[in-house]
Design an enzyme around this catalytic site. Sequence first.
Site, PDB file in Angstrom:
ATOM      1  N   MET A   1       0.833  -1.203   0.000  1.00 23.12           N
ATOM      2  CA  MET A   1       0.000   0.000   0.000  1.00 23.12           C
ATOM      3  C   MET A   1       0.867   1.251   0.000  1.00 23.12           C
ATOM      4  O   MET A   1       0.402   2.349   0.314  1.00 23.12           O
ATOM      5  CB  MET A   1      -0.957   0.006   1.192  1.00 23.12           C
ATOM      6  CG  MET A   1      -2.011  -1.066   1.135  1.00 23.12           C
ATOM      7  SD  MET A   1      -3.524  -0.703   2.038  1.00 23.12           S
ATOM      8  CE  MET A   1      -2.913  -0.515   3.703  1.00 23.12           C
TER       9      MET A   1
ATOM     10  N   HIS B   1       9.562  -3.386   3.413  1.00 18.23           N
ATOM     11  CA  HIS B   1       9.056  -3.654   2.066  1.00 18.23           C
ATOM     12  C   HIS B   1      10.198  -3.999   1.111  1.00 18.23           C
ATOM     13  O   HIS B   1      10.088  -4.914   0.290  1.00 18.23           O
ATOM     14  CB  HIS B   1       8.319  -2.425   1.515  1.00 18.23           C
ATOM     15  CG  HIS B   1       7.073  -2.070   2.243  1.00 18.23           C
ATOM     16  ND1 HIS B   1       6.963  -0.945   3.032  1.00 18.23           N
ATOM     17  CD2 HIS B   1       5.864  -2.685   2.308  1.00 18.23           C
ATOM     18  CE1 HIS B   1       5.749  -0.872   3.537  1.00 18.23           C
ATOM     19  NE2 HIS B   1       5.060  -1.923   3.115  1.00 18.23           N
TER      20      HIS B   1
ATOM     21  N   MET C   1       8.846  -2.845  11.851  1.00 15.33           N
ATOM     22  CA  MET C   1       8.663  -1.794  10.860  1.00 15.33           C
ATOM     23  C   MET C   1       7.233  -1.796  10.344  1.00 15.33           C
ATOM     24  O   MET C   1       6.659  -2.842  10.059  1.00 15.33           O
ATOM     25  CB  MET C   1       9.643  -1.965   9.706  1.00 15.33           C
ATOM     26  CG  MET C   1      11.065  -1.652  10.074  1.00 15.33           C
ATOM     27  SD  MET C   1      12.149  -1.643   8.618  1.00 15.33           S
ATOM     28  CE  MET C   1      13.699  -1.210   9.397  1.00 15.33           C
ATOM     29  N   SER C   2       6.677  -0.598  10.222  1.00 14.37           N
ATOM     30  CA  SER C   2       5.304  -0.440   9.742  1.00 14.37           C
ATOM     31  C   SER C   2       5.151   0.966   9.191  1.00 14.37           C
ATOM     32  O   SER C   2       5.726   1.927   9.734  1.00 14.37           O
ATOM     33  CB  SER C   2       4.305  -0.645  10.883  1.00 14.37           C
ATOM     34  OG  SER C   2       2.998  -0.262  10.489  1.00 14.37           O
TER      35      SER C   2
ATOM     36  N   ARG D   1       2.608   2.660   9.492  1.00 12.78           N
ATOM     37  CA  ARG D   1       1.861   3.417  10.503  1.00 12.78           C
ATOM     38  C   ARG D   1       2.748   3.919  11.649  1.00 12.78           C
ATOM     39  O   ARG D   1       2.291   4.718  12.460  1.00 12.78           O
ATOM     40  CB  ARG D   1       0.718   2.563  11.048  1.00 12.78           C
ATOM     41  CG  ARG D   1      -0.425   2.371  10.057  1.00 12.78           C
ATOM     42  CD  ARG D   1      -1.623   1.665  10.691  1.00 12.78           C
ATOM     43  NE  ARG D   1      -2.788   1.710   9.826  1.00 12.78           N
ATOM     44  CZ  ARG D   1      -3.158   0.752   8.997  1.00 12.78           C
ATOM     45  NH1 ARG D   1      -2.412  -0.342   8.896  1.00 12.78           N
ATOM     46  NH2 ARG D   1      -4.245   0.863   8.257  1.00 12.78           N
TER      47      ARG D   1
END
Length: 308
Positions: A39, A46, A200-201, A203
């Site tokens: 996203m 990622h 890790m995010s 958000r």
Amino acid sequence: MASPPTRVSPVIAKTPADFRAACDAARRTGANVGFVPTMGALHAGHLALVTHAREQLSALTTAPPFIVVSIFVNPTQFGPNEDFVAYPRDFLSDVEKLSGVGVDLVFAPEASAMYPEGEQTRVRVQRLTEPLCGAFRPGHFEGVTTVVAKLFALSGPCLSVFGKKDYQQLAVLKKMVRDLFLPIELVGHPIVRETDGLAMSSRNAYLSSTERERALGLSRGLRAAWNAFEAGERDAAALRAHAHREVHAVADRIDYVEVLDPDELSSFASVPIAQKGRALLAIACHVGKTRLIDNVVLGEDPLPGRAS
């Protein structure tokens, strides 16, 4: 190990037809397609998925892999009071990061392209979506499975990599792929953590400096339960209590701290942990206004702590 990728700006596909055509064309040249759905708001976690896809495919054949990343904030997986509008978006930065890891194609459709006027079809996996996040985010997993099924229909046969931080999502998607006989090899990648242990995010960008420090209680809780498991504890309630103590101390609201069968996402009522040999410890809580998730598979994963 695969050679480091050459830094080349990826081609940008905006329409489903262009995405499908590019993947089909790559396969005709003998390339295998590696696909990482995202996203956006990309971080090192990622990029690790992209690198893993490349390494996995490079080990299969001498033909260079064709690496695809989708960037699409999927509206159907957000509830009415969730952060769809506020979800971080930085497309130009994302593309720059993907250039550095040798991505060949970025698929970045508009919502109207993925959900054209009059569309009615939804994909639903039943039992695996009921516990954990499914109990707190009604309709979330139906949105996830629907959009990923669409993406897989467009990509065609490929190796697709998802992070294990969204453990339930990975389990649900694997079930969908098996049940629908999709020509996809679905691979999970270990959680990538910050140097202080925070998973890790995208958000994490919402967190203030104080909230970010408090968020470390999630990984502390995982470590506490992991250490107890390694010391011989096999009672689910006791393992949960070790984690819950740390999370309760920092969270403004806890959705769940659960110890479940890692395959069925069910309780250990019939098959004890000692017999299974593994247990999923999953956490979801709110720190400030930010909902965070984390997990560890006890008996399988290494100690969840500071990044090496």
